[in-house]
Design an enzyme around this catalytic site. Sequence first.
Site, mmCIF file in Angstrom:
data_model
loop_
_atom_site.group_PDB
_atom_site.id
_atom_site.type_symbol
_atom_site.label_atom_id
_atom_site.label_comp_id
_atom_site.label_asym_id
_atom_site.label_seq_id
_atom_site.Cartn_x
_atom_site.Cartn_y
_atom_site.Cartn_z
ATOM 1 N N HIS A 33 -5.656 -0.595 -1.712
ATOM 2 C CA HIS A 33 -5.110 -0.740 -0.355
ATOM 3 C C HIS A 33 -4.133 -1.603 -0.065
ATOM 4 O O HIS A 33 -3.247 -1.495 0.803
ATOM 5 C CB HIS A 33 -6.475 -0.998 0.590
ATOM 6 C CG HIS A 33 -6.256 -0.788 1.974
ATOM 7 N ND1 HIS A 33 -5.546 0.392 2.716
ATOM 8 C CD2 HIS A 33 -6.217 -1.839 3.106
ATOM 9 C CE1 HIS A 33 -5.438 0.316 3.856
ATOM 10 N NE2 HIS A 33 -5.871 -0.896 4.449
ATOM 11 N N SER A 50 -2.164 -0.381 7.064
ATOM 12 C CA SER A 50 -3.685 -0.100 7.417
ATOM 13 C C SER A 50 -3.704 0.200 8.962
ATOM 14 O O SER A 50 -2.985 1.119 9.481
ATOM 15 C CB SER A 50 -4.627 -1.290 7.063
ATOM 16 O OG SER A 50 -5.838 -1.049 7.065
ATOM 17 N N ASP A 74 -5.958 3.756 -3.482
ATOM 18 C CA ASP A 74 -6.644 3.105 -2.337
ATOM 19 C C ASP A 74 -7.888 3.824 -2.063
ATOM 20 O O ASP A 74 -8.227 5.034 -2.070
ATOM 21 C CB ASP A 74 -5.700 3.656 -1.226
ATOM 22 C CG ASP A 74 -5.922 2.665 0.006
ATOM 23 O OD1 ASP A 74 -7.108 2.041 0.342
ATOM 24 O OD2 ASP A 74 -4.971 2.340 0.843
#
Length: 710
Positions: free
Chosen positions: A687, A580, A655
């Site tokens: 995600h 991320s 995602d």
Amino acid sequence: MNKKIILFFSLFIAVTTQAQLKKITLDDAVLQQNKAFKADKLQGFQWIPNTNQYVYYTDTFTKMVSANTKDTKATELVTLVDVNKSLGTKLKSFTGVEWIDSQTLLISDSGKYYRYSLATKIGSTIQETTEANENLTFDKTKSNLAFTEKNNLYFYNSNKEKVTVTNETNEAIVSGDFIARNEFGIKGGIFWSPKSSYLAFYQKDQTEVADYPLLDINEIPGKLVNIKYPMIGQKSEKPRVGIYNLATKKTVFIAPRGNSDDYLTNLSWSPDEKYVLIAELNRGQNDMNLNVYDAATGAFVRTILNEKNDNWVEPEHAAFFPNPKSNNFVWFSEKDGFKNLYYYTIDGKLIKQLTSNKFPTRDILGANPTGSEIYFTATGENPTNMLAYKVDLKGKQTLITKDQGVHAVSISTDGNWYFDEFSNHTTPSKSLLYDKNLKATTLLVSKNKYDGYVMGTAEIKTIKAADGTTDLYTRLIKPSDFDPAKKYPVMVYVYGGPHAQMITNSYLDGANLWMYWMAEQGYLVFTVDNRGSDNRGFAFESVVHGRLGVNEMEDQMKGVDYLKSLPYVDANRLAVHGWSFGGFMTTSLMLRKPDVFKVAVAGGPVTDWKYYEIMYGERYMDTPAENQKGFDEASTLNYVKNLKGKLLLIHGTSDDVVVMQNNFMLIKKFVEAQKQVDFFAYPMHKHNVIGKDRVHLMTKVLNYIIDNNK
């Protein structure tokens, strides 16, 4: 005895002991950290309302036991067998059970909600829902149950009748769900008033928000699934707050007083139900008004306070009313550099700044019945801790938790007892009971679940940030057979972004167990919480504004300098991995510091901030129209020609947080630059890659590093 013989036997004993220890597999490290290796705790601890008794669960959550502050010896209160027999349910654990009153439990199973009497061991149905009902939210009495179906809001009343609150035919207008993509502390969109006279709710109009396509590969042919994804600088959702009057069956709406796409956040009810308080924030997120509205009419009453900041203002906590008979409230503000507590009247008068700490307040835990004491969590002077405090209305502050570490604290209804469960660097878990004089009784001390296993060690230290003055916390995990005479490769694990802290004074120091597995493969695993990360105050965090990645990378390089200063580090075999924001940091480090890392794995990375969502992205970067230079500087797409080492990019194909366009655009740039990289997709994962597939993920990540860092 000959010294050589003594040394031989010492080595023999050490090797034999090591051979007798079990090794943690990567499967175990990924899947069992919070299962088989979870510390012993009083699972599901709850105070029984308005008593000095408490309960927790034993026998894998199938038995509820009770004890009290005078006698901490637990006795059986009720079993799952009792409940299932009475209600005809098939519950497998007590997880999720709530209290209606001191003798009655709220229990749910397969969409049905039951009232279960501990005195009679008899239960009855309160409400029955369907699979289409989402965002289920009971009122305080546990009789009215609000819920959403698709984009509209409804509730079942105390007579189990379904009442329609909204009836929007435009599916882009959504009521009763979260807004602003869960930023600003928003966790839901339904707010019952204290006496259940009103039902307030968030509504978002996403009509102008762009559709973003995701592919469902489980259909034949593949099916296009569109989500609403507001990208930085583009059209955003338009929020409103609705207030439904249960008596008149009418709804009034509150819209932003500024622009239609400003934010309405942190909604709260005054105890007398006359007012709704809303923090309105401009889209630029640098100007916030705390506004009061009339609950009956929706009319604006007054602005209590205004906060501005050139970087950002980020309200994350609703107004807290400590006394149910008073409209005076407590407000979080970071205006003095750290989140502190301020006590206001509903008329907007500041009564008292309750705390003036040089460390951030995290959350309010509650108040005593008269509202004269407020309980809260904060880091204290050491930002890796999370401690519990109380403060009275005159500003007298007292530390409740006496041990350093990360604490979870629950306050009894009368405010005279505090249950504390904590861990720290040397303590897997300890459960304590404090009385009002803060005298502690130990209830449980966990054994170390890692005894009998080969485990490395972690060192927590500080280094100076790139500014030369700020302390940064570091964690270095070494293998169990660490030899300072050897040279070790290093894997740097990085996150580095706002709202996250990797290093905490908890057991394993905030590390994932797979990091200890990696250490046993002959690695050092290193992390530094750079400037921009959480729990250090506004100045520490806000250095990222408009230039995401810049100061963060410079601090990470100070971490690299520290590693290179260690005689046992092989500076030619450094690897980096993050997910991320950590994926953004990983690709940034690999491309903008190309001579440092030999191999990298970036998961779910933001590669160019113009592909990220508005609410988070515009807070830290503004818009491309306002800050094109900053966007160009931060974009990893502009540095692909610098790549020297091996790089693996990973993304979940579904995602909906960091959309896969980020990775695809970076790969496209690598292809155009004739640079070879590796890519792996996790079909239908969002995600985060979760479940058993996470073992596959971590095997992929760590093997890639090991294989390419020789």
